[in-house]
Design an enzyme around this catalytic site. Sequence first.
Site, PDB file in Angstrom:
ATOM      1  N   GLU A 103     -25.428  11.153  -3.461  1.00 48.91           N
ATOM      2  CA  GLU A 103     -25.351   9.764  -3.905  1.00 48.91           C
ATOM      3  C   GLU A 103     -25.407   8.794  -2.731  1.00 48.91           C
ATOM      4  O   GLU A 103     -26.112   7.774  -2.788  1.00 48.91           O
ATOM      5  CB  GLU A 103     -24.079   9.547  -4.725  1.00 48.91           C
ATOM      6  CG  GLU A 103     -24.114  10.246  -6.080  1.00 48.91           C
ATOM      7  CD  GLU A 103     -22.838  10.059  -6.869  1.00 48.91           C
ATOM      8  OE1 GLU A 103     -21.914   9.370  -6.364  1.00 48.91           O
ATOM      9  OE2 GLU A 103     -22.743  10.601  -7.985  1.00 48.91           O
ATOM     10  N   HIS A 143     -24.267   5.650 -13.230  1.00 47.93           N
ATOM     11  CA  HIS A 143     -23.169   6.462 -13.765  1.00 47.93           C
ATOM     12  C   HIS A 143     -22.991   6.276 -15.276  1.00 47.93           C
ATOM     13  O   HIS A 143     -22.156   6.960 -15.881  1.00 47.93           O
ATOM     14  CB  HIS A 143     -21.858   6.115 -13.050  1.00 47.93           C
ATOM     15  CG  HIS A 143     -21.762   6.692 -11.679  1.00 47.93           C
ATOM     16  ND1 HIS A 143     -22.435   6.170 -10.602  1.00 47.93           N
ATOM     17  CD2 HIS A 143     -21.082   7.768 -11.195  1.00 47.93           C
ATOM     18  CE1 HIS A 143     -22.168   6.884  -9.526  1.00 47.93           C
ATOM     19  NE2 HIS A 143     -21.363   7.861  -9.857  1.00 47.93           N
TER      20      HIS A 143
END
Length: 294
Positions: free
Chosen positions: A152, A185
């Site tokens: 990420e 997310h």
Amino acid sequence: MADESIILPPLASLPQIPTVISVSCSFTLAVIYVGSLYVWSTKHNRDHPTTIKRRFASVSCVMLMAPLFVYFFSSPELLQREPFPSLLGFRWQGLWQAIVIPYLLTALLFLGPIFVNMQNESFRSYFDLEAWRGSCTSIIWIRNLVMAPLSEEFVFRACMMPLILQSFTPMTAVFITPLFFGVAHLHHIAERLSVGMELSTALFIGLFQFTYTTLFGFYSAFLFARTGHFVAPLLAHALCNHMGLPDVQDLWQQNLWRRVLAIGLYLVGLAGWIYLLPVATEPSLYSNKLYWNV
């Protein structure tokens, strides 16, 4: 004739790339990253070893692909001026500072939770070799504390930030890139619905997760822009994943004086983090003259 030293212009004086290019590239990277998690057809949930291993393979491919966006869409002048690894936050100057200082700064933010953990069994596991062996062989632990922060931060910070910073000021870029990170997310909503969770509950949890991941994204992007190092947001991300959100229930299980002390440490940690944030991330500490010149 004596050699004249060449004074390189700051990033802001270089021709910038169009906003539509930097934003489009960032959006595409976010879509590719999330999409890579679902290319596999599986009936297992997200915590099943098979699912985790396949997702490791997927995000690894995305990590190999992401730097190409920086290389092909950055301004030619910037690529000629700076070594390509430096654009991604990989450089030797200021490295040890980038490893130590932001990590300690992030730990300060968790001063209260750390104190609470010291009162229970979880703190003893830090000094238990068998506990470390168990963690290092747990694929969920590896996902949460190694692969998730690594992939990420590499995609959303090391590869998005260099592009966004060529179209916006550093502070504006700090507030733009976390939006891609937070939205990325939201796919967890679909995962929760697939296991039978009610829509209202899944939406509430998803929006809550979007909020705190976006807030962390601001901090992480700020660390990258201020330090110019990939390792700074990486270690901060790993620590935040390890600590998680503060466990209020655990706090109230302490006796009165410990509870009062813990609440005080929560406040001191937050106040200290806010006060020291601009000081501990001063770009000169990290020899960062590339991304933060304002």
